[in-house]
Design a protein around this motif. Structure first.
Motif, short mmCIF file in Angstrom:
data_model
loop_
_atom_site.label_atom_id
_atom_site.label_comp_id
_atom_site.label_asym_id
_atom_site.label_seq_id
_atom_site.Cartn_x
_atom_site.Cartn_y
_atom_site.Cartn_z
N ASN A 2 -22.98 -2.72 -24.27
CA ASN A 2 -21.59 -2.30 -24.49
C ASN A 2 -21.53 -0.85 -24.92
O ASN A 2 -20.67 -0.08 -24.45
CB ASN A 2 -20.94 -3.18 -25.57
CG ASN A 2 -20.33 -4.45 -25.02
OD1 ASN A 2 -19.14 -4.51 -24.74
ND2 ASN A 2 -21.15 -5.46 -24.88
N LEU A 3 -22.43 -0.46 -25.81
CA LEU A 3 -22.47 0.93 -26.29
C LEU A 3 -22.77 1.90 -25.16
O LEU A 3 -22.17 2.97 -25.07
CB LEU A 3 -23.52 1.07 -27.40
CG LEU A 3 -23.64 2.45 -28.06
CD1 LEU A 3 -22.35 2.81 -28.79
CD2 LEU A 3 -24.82 2.50 -29.02
N ILE A 24 -19.69 2.29 -22.99
CA ILE A 24 -18.74 3.15 -23.70
C ILE A 24 -19.16 4.61 -23.58
O ILE A 24 -18.33 5.49 -23.30
CB ILE A 24 -18.64 2.74 -25.18
CG1 ILE A 24 -17.99 1.37 -25.32
CG2 ILE A 24 -17.86 3.78 -25.99
CD1 ILE A 24 -18.11 0.77 -26.71
N ASP A 25 -20.44 4.90 -23.79
CA ASP A 25 -20.92 6.28 -23.77
C ASP A 25 -20.78 6.91 -22.39
O ASP A 25 -20.45 8.10 -22.28
CB ASP A 25 -22.39 6.33 -24.22
CG ASP A 25 -22.53 6.20 -25.73
OD1 ASP A 25 -21.54 6.46 -26.44
OD2 ASP A 25 -23.63 5.85 -26.20
N CYS A 76 -18.49 6.12 -20.08
CA CYS A 76 -17.06 6.36 -19.87
C CYS A 76 -16.52 7.44 -20.82
O CYS A 76 -15.71 8.29 -20.42
CB CYS A 76 -16.28 5.06 -20.07
SG CYS A 76 -16.71 3.75 -18.93
N PHE A 77 -17.00 7.43 -22.05
CA PHE A 77 -16.57 8.39 -23.07
C PHE A 77 -16.90 9.81 -22.64
O PHE A 77 -16.05 10.71 -22.65
CB PHE A 77 -17.28 8.04 -24.38
CG PHE A 77 -16.70 8.69 -25.60
CD1 PHE A 77 -15.42 9.20 -25.62
CD2 PHE A 77 -17.46 8.80 -26.77
CE1 PHE A 77 -14.89 9.79 -26.76
CE2 PHE A 77 -16.94 9.38 -27.91
CZ PHE A 77 -15.66 9.88 -27.91
N LEU A 81 -11.98 5.06 -26.30
CA LEU A 81 -13.42 4.81 -26.24
C LEU A 81 -14.12 5.27 -27.52
O LEU A 81 -15.09 4.65 -27.96
CB LEU A 81 -14.01 5.53 -25.02
CG LEU A 81 -13.57 4.95 -23.67
CD1 LEU A 81 -13.83 5.93 -22.54
CD2 LEU A 81 -14.25 3.61 -23.38
N THR A 84 -13.46 2.55 -30.05
CA THR A 84 -14.27 1.38 -29.70
C THR A 84 -15.72 1.57 -30.10
O THR A 84 -16.36 0.66 -30.64
CB THR A 84 -14.18 1.10 -28.18
OG1 THR A 84 -12.82 0.96 -27.79
CG2 THR A 84 -14.93 -0.18 -27.82
N GLU A 85 -16.26 2.77 -29.85
CA GLU A 85 -17.66 3.04 -30.22
C GLU A 85 -17.84 2.95 -31.73
O GLU A 85 -18.86 2.43 -32.21
CB GLU A 85 -18.09 4.41 -29.72
CG GLU A 85 -19.51 4.77 -30.11
CD GLU A 85 -20.13 5.85 -29.25
OE1 GLU A 85 -21.22 6.31 -29.61
OE2 GLU A 85 -19.54 6.21 -28.22
N TRP A 134 -13.03 -3.40 -28.40
CA TRP A 134 -12.42 -2.87 -27.18
C TRP A 134 -10.89 -2.94 -27.26
O TRP A 134 -10.20 -1.97 -26.96
CB TRP A 134 -12.91 -3.63 -25.95
CG TRP A 134 -14.27 -3.25 -25.48
CD1 TRP A 134 -15.46 -3.82 -25.83
CD2 TRP A 134 -14.60 -2.18 -24.57
NE1 TRP A 134 -16.50 -3.19 -25.19
CE2 TRP A 134 -16.02 -2.19 -24.42
CE3 TRP A 134 -13.86 -1.24 -23.87
CZ2 TRP A 134 -16.69 -1.28 -23.60
CZ3 TRP A 134 -14.52 -0.33 -23.06
CH2 TRP A 134 -15.92 -0.36 -22.93
#
Length: 292
Positions: free
Chosen positions: A40-41, A44-45, A47-48, A82, A85-86, A124
């Motif tokens: 998941n991380l 996120i990274d 997309c971030f 994001l 979320t992170e 999320w």
């Protein structure tokens, strides 16, 4: 020079996080709660960083650095969502390490599939809902200028641009940062206080080293991320006037660190010291080499 620097950072971010996701999917022994949250991380990274880096890359070369209103709002929404979320996922990962080290006999019961799903779904959902509120409030402000004295569209930069009353915006931002950031930080801190207490009770030095090594990478990532993001979002944002749009270097550089550099470092922090990840990668490379 800056184009090449950001291009290398972005390439390493995408390739490193994508490789980590692939490795976790390829090895059934890595299908555990820790690697589920780590996947998941990594998502996120990816997309971030992608919400920020392409625009920065374009602006380092292009003469026209303008951005449409929709483009700016979209970038602000996804980067904030994001980022939030992170922040929460890192706290969840700290709790996972607490359960693994301090409650090893009950770990599989505590961190079952249903619990893991909800512990990933809540960050999320909270991140994207918070971002929707902040972006909606931000674009209702009157602005003194159309010039964004920043490398990308970010809420604090827009608050500084406003020539209206920003009390509600600053209050909303402070409350959101307090709830998401500080609660995540306190959950992480509490988890690690229990972890350190448990590790110190281990009589074997090898056992202590092994237990601490599983947390060292996460602790490093948490320190980098929380240190920079909380500094930006928990400070009062100063107004500009109609003729100036002042933003000091710290306000512009620190967000770059936690939005581009930290996502690049995360896969390396979690894989360099991780024997399971390294062994999976080495075995796959040997298998490919044997095929040739």
């Amino acid at each position: 020079m800056f184009f090449l620097l950001f291009l290398i950072i972005y390439f390493m971010t995408i390739s490193g996080n994508f490789l980590l996701i692939v490795i976790v999917r390829m090895n059934p022994t890595l299908h555990s709660p820790m690697y589920f949250f780590l996947t998941n991380l990594s998502i996120i990274d990816i997309c971030f960083s992608s919400s920020i880096a392409p625009v920065i890359l374009r602006n380092t070369l292009a003469k026209d650095r303008s951005i449409s209103l929709i483009g700016c709002a979209t970038q602000m929404y996804f980067s904030l969502a994001l980022g939030s979320t992170e922040c929460l996922i890192l706290a969840v990962m700290a709790y996972d390490r607490f359960a693994a080290i301090c409650r090893p006999l009950h770990y599989n019961t505590i961190m079952n599939k249903t619990v893991c799903f909800y512990m990933a779904a809540v960050p999320w959902s909270a991140g994207f809902i918070n971002s929707l509120v902040q972006v909606t409030l931000t674009f209702q402000l009157p602005f003194c200028t159309c010039h964004i004295n920043h490398y990308f569209c970010e809420v604090p930069a827009f608050i500084r641009m406003s020539c209206g009353d920003t009390f509600l915006n600053q209050l909303s931002l402070f409350i959101a940062a307090g709830i998401i950031g500080m609660c995540s930080f306190l959950l992480t801190l509490t988890s690690y206080l229990h972890i350190i207490s448990k590790i110190l009770k281990i009589t074997s030095s090898q056992g202590r080293q092994k237990s601490f090594s599983t947390c060292a990478s996460h602790l490093t990532a948490v320190t980098l991320y929380y240190g920079t993001s909380l500094f930006i979002y928990l400070r009062p944002q100063k107004h500009t006037n109609k003729h100036t749009n002042v933003s000091n270097t710290t306000d512009k550089v620190l967000p770059i660190l936690y939005m581009t550099v930290t996502p690049m470092l995360n896969p390396f922090l979690y894989s360099i010291r991780n024997k399971d990840v390294n062994n999976t990668l080495i075995n796959q490379l040997k298998r490919k080499k044997g095929q040739y």
